[in-house]
Design a protein around this motif. Structure first.
Motif, short mmCIF file in Angstrom:
data_model
loop_
_atom_site.label_atom_id
_atom_site.label_comp_id
_atom_site.label_asym_id
_atom_site.label_seq_id
_atom_site.Cartn_x
_atom_site.Cartn_y
_atom_site.Cartn_z
N ILE A 180 47.65 32.19 53.18
CA ILE A 180 48.04 33.09 53.94
C ILE A 180 48.76 34.27 53.46
N ASP A 181 48.09 35.64 53.86
CA ASP A 181 48.53 36.48 52.95
C ASP A 181 48.42 37.90 53.50
N GLY A 182 48.87 38.92 53.03
CA GLY A 182 48.95 40.21 53.51
C GLY A 182 47.54 40.90 53.26
N ALA A 183 47.25 41.06 51.94
CA ALA A 183 45.82 41.83 51.55
C ALA A 183 45.50 41.59 50.24
N GLY A 184 44.13 41.13 50.17
CA GLY A 184 43.50 40.91 48.84
C GLY A 184 42.04 41.09 48.75
N TYR A 185 41.48 41.71 47.75
CA TYR A 185 40.12 42.35 47.70
C TYR A 185 39.32 40.97 47.82
N VAL B 95 41.68 39.11 28.99
CA VAL B 95 42.56 39.75 29.98
C VAL B 95 41.91 39.70 31.29
N VAL B 96 42.86 39.13 32.16
CA VAL B 96 42.48 38.46 33.47
C VAL B 96 43.12 39.59 34.58
N ILE B 97 42.33 40.31 35.34
CA ILE B 97 42.80 40.87 36.33
C ILE B 97 42.43 40.45 37.83
N ASP B 98 42.83 41.28 38.88
CA ASP B 98 42.41 41.15 40.09
C ASP B 98 41.14 41.69 40.23
N LYS B 99 40.46 41.52 41.25
CA LYS B 99 39.19 41.92 41.53
C LYS B 99 39.45 43.27 42.22
N HIS B 100 40.32 43.88 42.67
CA HIS B 100 40.53 45.00 43.41
C HIS B 100 40.26 46.06 42.59
N PRO B 101 39.32 46.92 42.94
CA PRO B 101 38.86 48.23 42.19
C PRO B 101 40.01 49.11 41.99
N GLY C 292 33.88 42.68 49.67
CA GLY C 292 34.64 43.95 49.76
C GLY C 292 35.44 44.00 50.85
N ALA C 293 35.58 43.13 51.71
CA ALA C 293 36.48 43.36 52.69
C ALA C 293 37.83 42.86 52.22
N ILE C 294 38.85 43.24 53.19
CA ILE C 294 40.35 42.79 52.75
C ILE C 294 40.53 41.57 53.24
N TRP C 295 40.72 40.67 52.31
CA TRP C 295 40.89 38.86 53.09
C TRP C 295 42.58 38.91 52.93
N GLY C 296 42.69 37.76 53.61
CA GLY C 296 44.22 37.49 53.91
C GLY C 296 44.44 36.36 54.73
N GLY C 297 43.56 35.65 55.32
CA GLY C 297 43.84 34.51 55.99
C GLY C 297 42.44 33.61 55.67
N GLU C 298 42.48 32.93 54.57
CA GLU C 298 41.32 32.38 53.93
C GLU C 298 41.49 30.69 53.74
#
Ligand SMILES: [Zn+2]
Ligand SMILES: [Zn+2]
Length: 775
Positions: A513-518, A460-466, A522-528
């Motif tokens: 180029i994004d809104g928000a992702g963990y 099962v694969v999930i996003d890293k966001h806790p 631990g910071a909120i990424w979104g321009g990577e």
């Protein structure tokens, strides 16, 4: 005499493909057979004269049933076996482990002309369909696609339909699983909001009449309920907005045909091709200045979402209304899944709709209308649902295990993976609502069962966001089935989804180029900017937008707070306050000056998290330029910023962003854009500034990608993905930098660049066990 064996893969089951093969084989006097074999394959054996065989192959390509898609045709020369006839062999003997489930197809032109022909026995029949068209996925309980496995099972074919079904020369109805007629098919009726039947000789005609009178009618369609209402009448549109608790989010407009569409939006060959395809998606197209649609349908946007009727029912309703175009928006309560049955409809929609047009065919699988827009002149999927689900994505390698991926949290979809295929669920929605999360579970189980994946053996694969709600579902799978869970970083999944969907299979650089992702830190990424080394099973964060302070969720909803936070960080609280007063920024938050002072205090005391989000930077600029100051739906300020920039020019003073290196990463400095916006606000129009902010951000990310590529063996194609990857101006900025340097870009097409496509990337990342590393 020659013989050929053909193995054909693609959409070849559930589309009348075998009768079609039979017909052209007989036409050219060929003997042999056609049969469904495992997977989404059809096997054909033909023997006869050489010239006839080549005519057969030609017709196979050019005369195929409209919804059929031939992904691959393998041809093997064989020794003739002396077949006496051409047979359609039964597929029942073969265990169809991986039978492809066909997506829903819009009504075909033949079926449409039947329901418009007073002499035809299906005249005005709203549920007309044939082997080439009609519902599939939305009415299937289980694979394979046979009538007894669908919600058509309860309608017993009348003698006329039986005759058509058994008639081998009936190209469109022979062995067509979903056919029916007014004698034997589903029934339709009209009710008030309490479910009391409204007597009407023709419920469709009556529904059209009351829509014209300004009422809102809930219509049970193919994959769920719609709310239908006049799009031309301000009062009606505003009534729908207030009842639906949806202040500004755009509604889609369904228009009868090309001629009607042409009054609403600018059309061209490419957009018509998408609009008229069997999937009939909603397409976002530039509005005409003299559009007859109310300005409240899509306030502040230069686009209108339009689509064509995809069932007989929709067509007949539109045909009878005065405008011949209507709002057709999903029938759901705020934040809930679209209703698919009467229980939900009368419960959730009775406060919104005045009347209900209902039928007795069960909608088994909810499937929302798909949405497509054009970016860089190519169609990009924004919402993948009806017409595309559950088509699979083929991978260029075999997966090591079986996977169930849970996607992200908002506007998301899940997926399953097995052998060399990933099948995404339809658009699911925001799983922070429990009903939506339950839906995600339902459709993941449906796909798992269809493709023989048992949850106990799957990873099962999930996003890293806790804190993502999808994590709860994963935990329950783990507890019940003992499956293992893998976490994948959000933006890695984004760029992988885009790369593999487009067939890129080498080490590459991806821009998210994004809104928000963990983030991994631990910071909120979104321009990577990510370097992805498939060959070494690693990825590296090579660059990102400068970290900025984000104090709370309130700042996401009132983005001027983000703008002021950055001013405070750069110039100090006093100067930030002076600027806020000077430009009237305090009035853009409900708490006014008091709220801004509290915000500045929080920033001073460093009470914030850090974010490199592109979405936040765009939203803040949109608020400062007073284009959109309060977010009422996801992405609103950024979407309106893009619309407001249409026709804008580059403001030279803000032409370039500084890029600095720090700890092995390239930092694209975004604070500078905000300072320049303040400096050049007086001399420039909001339109030009809006354009410049987006273009310059794009260039900054493009430059970072370019530096990251230098001296490394990475693909010449840079992958762009993420929720804001559809922004035409940012993409233009990135592309300009890369193309100047002999590189090109890859944008996803079949899978949404937003969180609706992320599950594909999650499966790839998990299978390749990609690990982060830093220099
Ligand atoms: Zn048809
Ligand atoms: Zn019939």
């Amino acid at each position: 005499m020659k013989a050929l064996k053909l193995v054909i893969t693609g959409i070849v089951q559930g589309v009348g493909f075998r009768p079609f093969i039979h017909r052209i084989a007989v036409k050219y006097n060929l003997k042999g057979y056609v049969k469904n074999s495992g997977g989404s394959e059809v096997e054909v054996w033909v023997e006869g004269e050489y010239g006839d065989l080549s005519k057969f192959i030609k017709e196979l390509y050019f005369q195929k049933p409209p919804p059929a898609i031939l992904e691959e045709v393998e041809v093997y020369p064989q020794e003739p076996q002396g077949f006496k006839e051409f047979y359609i062999l039964k597929s029942t003997a073969i265990k169809e482990k991986h039978s492809m489930i066909p997506p829903d197809f819009s009504i075909c032109s033949e079926c449409l002309s039947e329901i418009l022909d007073p002499g035809n026995r299906r005249y005005r029949y709203p549920f007309n369909s044939c082997a080439w068209c009609g519902p599939r996925f939305s009415m299937i309980y289980r694979a394979p696609y046979d009538r007894e496995n669908t919600s058509m099972a309860k309608y017993k074919l009348c003698s006329e339909c039986t005759k058509e079904y058994n008639d081998i020369s009936d190209v469109r109805r022979h062995h067509a699983q979903g056919i029916s007629c007014p004698e034997d098919g589903p029934r339709l009726w009209l009710t008030d909001r309490s479910g009391n039947k409204v007597e009407a000789e023709d419920p469709v005609l009556e529904a059209a009449k009351i829509i014209d009178e300004g009422y809102i009618v809930a219509v049970k369609g193919l994959g769920g309920y719609h709310l239908a209402a006049l799009a031309s009448n301000d009062e009606v549109v505003l009534k729908l907005r207030s009842r639906k608790n949806r202040p500004r989010k755009p509604f889609a407009i369904m228009a009868l045909d090309r001629t009607v569409l042409d009054k609403l939006v600018y059309l061209n060959e490419d957009s018509l091709k998408v609009l008229e395809s069997p999937a009939k998606p909603i397409v976002l197209l530039p509005k005409k200045p003299d559009t007859p649609a109310s300005k409240y349908v899509s306030p502040g946007l230069c686009f209108e979402g339009v689509f064509l009727p995809y069932t007989g029912l929709h067509y007949l309703i539109l045909l009878e209304t005065k405008d011949r175009f209507l709002i057709m928006t999903s029938g759901n309560a705020h934040g809930k899944p679209m209703c698919i049955n009467e229980e939900c409809a009368y419960r959730d929609l009775s406060g919104i709709a005045d009347y209900f047009l209902v039928h007795d065919r069960e909608i088994v699988n909810r499937v929302d209308d798909s949405v497509i827009r054009f970016t860089d002149e190519k169609p990009v999927m924004l919402r993948r649902g009806r017409g595309y689900t559950p088509l699979w994505i083929k991978l260029p390698f075999n997966l090591r295990k079986k996977y169930v991926a849970l996607g992200a949290d908002l506007q998301t979809a899940g997926a399953v993976g097995f052998s060399n295929k990933v099948v995404l669920t339809q658009y699911i929605g925001d799983v922070d609502d429990l009903d939506v999360l339950i839906d995600l579970d339902k459709y993941l189980r449906f796909l798992s069962e269809s493709y023989g994946i048992s949850l106990s053996e799957a990873e099962v694969v999930i996003d890293k966001h806790p804190l993502y709600a999808s994590r709860l579902l994963a935990t329950s799978y783990e507890e019940t089935y003992g499956c293992s869970i893998v976490e994948v970083q959000h933006h890695l999944a984004h760029v992988l989804a885009a790369a593999f969907e487009q067939g890129l299979f080498e080490d590459f650089v991806g821009i998210a180029i994004d809104g928000a992702g963990y983030g991994d830190d631990g910071a909120i990424w979104g321009g990577e900017v990510l370097e992805v080394y498939l060959s070494k099973n690693i990825y590296r964060r090579a660059g990102h937008l400068e970290y900025q302070p984000l104090d709370s969720d309130r700042t996401v909803h009132y983005p001027i707070r983000f703008f002021i936070s950055i001013l405070a960080k750069e110039l100090g609280s006093d100067e930030a306050l002076r600027t806020s007063m000077k430009y009237g920024l305090c009035e853009l938050v409900p708490g006014g000056l008091v709220e801004i002072k509290a915000l500045l205090k929080a920033i001073e005391m460093k009470k914030y998290s850090l974010t490199s989000s592109t979405g936040r930077v765009l939203d803040g600029a949109s608020a400062f330029l007073k284009i959109s100051t309060q977010r009422s739906y996801e992405g609103e300020p950024a979407i309106l910023l893009e619309s407001a920039a249409k026709g804008g020019r580059l403001v030279e003073e803000i032409n370039d962003l500084k890029i600095v290196e720090s700890g092995g990463s390239l930092i694209v400095e975004t604070a500078g854009i905000y300072l320049e916006l303040v400096n050049s606000f007086k001399e420039n129009s909001a339109k030009d500034l809006a354009y410049t902010v987006q273009y310059v951000l794009g260039r900054g990310l493009g430059e970072a990608a370019l530096s990251s590529l230098k001296g490394k063996r990475l693909s010449n194609s840079v992958v762009i993905s993420g929720g804001a990857a559809v922004n035409e101006i940012i993409v233009e900025g990135i592309k300009d930098v890369l193309v100047e340097n002999g590189l090109d870009i890859i944008l996803p097409k079949r899978v949404p660049p937003n969180d609706g496509g992320i599950a594909l990337g999650q499966i790839i990342a998990a299978d390749l066990a990609l690990k982060p590393y830093s220099l």
